[in-house]
Design an enzyme around this catalytic site. Sequence first.
Site, PDB file in Angstrom:
ATOM      1  N   HIS A 133       0.603  -0.824   0.059  1.00 32.34           N
ATOM      2  CA  HIS A 133       0.216   0.229  -0.321  1.00 32.34           C
ATOM      3  C   HIS A 133       0.611   1.034   0.034  1.00 32.34           C
ATOM      4  O   HIS A 133       0.306   2.506   0.619  1.00 32.34           O
ATOM      5  CB  HIS A 133      -0.817  -0.083   1.343  1.00 32.34           C
ATOM      6  CG  HIS A 133      -1.946  -1.206   1.292  1.00 32.34           C
ATOM      7  ND1 HIS A 133      -2.611  -1.486   2.111  1.00 32.34           N
ATOM      8  CD2 HIS A 133      -2.717  -1.830   0.322  1.00 32.34           C
ATOM      9  CE1 HIS A 133      -3.738  -2.383   1.890  1.00 32.34           C
ATOM     10  NE2 HIS A 133      -3.531  -2.583   0.417  1.00 32.34           N
ATOM     11  N   CYS A 141       6.745  12.627  -6.653  1.00 34.27           N
ATOM     12  CA  CYS A 141       6.612  13.702  -8.174  1.00 34.27           C
ATOM     13  C   CYS A 141       4.250  12.925  -8.597  1.00 34.27           C
ATOM     14  O   CYS A 141       4.598  12.372  -9.223  1.00 34.27           O
ATOM     15  CB  CYS A 141       7.241  14.687  -9.073  1.00 34.27           C
ATOM     16  SG  CYS A 141       6.222  15.759 -10.683  1.00 34.27           S
TER      17      CYS A 141
HETATM   18 ZN    ZN Z   1       7.967  15.594 -11.118  1.00 34.73          ZN
END
Ligand code: ZN
Length: 287
Positions: A133, A141
């Site tokens: 998980h 990002c």
């Molecule tokens: Zn990025």
Amino acid sequence: MNPANLIPHRVVELVAAADWITVFTGAGMSADSGVPTFRDTRGGLWENVDPTALATPAAFAADPGLVWGWYRWRAAMVANAAPNAGHHALAQLASGTGDSGITAAPQRSVMVVTQNVDDLHERAGSTVTSHLHGSLFEPRCAGCGAVYDVARFRESLADLTPGRVAEIEADIAAAPSRAPDLLRTPTPRCDACGRRVRPGIVWFGEALPQTAWQRAESCFRAAEVVIVVGTSGVVHPAAGLPEHAARAGIPVVEINPEPSAVSAIATARIAATAAVALPELLAALPG
Ligand code: ZN
């Protein structure tokens, strides 16, 4: 308690004979480390911040600072907690080094597959093969997926000392409607593309990371015995892993103080917490 009473002889035999053990852990593994799960915290402290409502991509899109602040908060609580005796026993099981310090079974491989998003296994010295998980300590990002520097992330938690956490909790208790403002923290930006960094957690509505899933499946397929620790066995698809192992004839040992969905398929059950049962199991193994 006498290990002979707590750990069935059959379990000792299975584990002692196995060269490949897969250990599958859930919330109960970390419970004795005092890491809150937030699963049933409604009202009170969090009446203006519903943790489950924050665990979605839509919540992050709507209020990234609140979602980031919430996971940063959780990461700080984990950083302020310590691995328990169960985590340490598992690490020792893998190294073959018991309390005596004598290496007993160098060929034994212990694969840790966890549903937990904390890093307590790692801090006890285990290698985690699969964080099914995700992890609080693997931000990435939200745009390009680049991994965010974990050392920088850990440094950013430094202000959330136990004392500061207690202060914020007291502030929230005094004025619950201020909780979002107290938690909200600007997200870092990706070094590669400048977009927002997000928590490395699998949110509701998201698929499990493919690599983590494939690694977990391999661990279960190759195991000679599976030890399931502190999981309710109801969160799918993760819950299917011990079921498939049992169907394939692999013995499944359950460690859980309460019966769970896993109990029906378990070869043996140890009704105790991870912090009690795993050190007892380690001690019961021939050394
Ligand atoms: Zn990025």
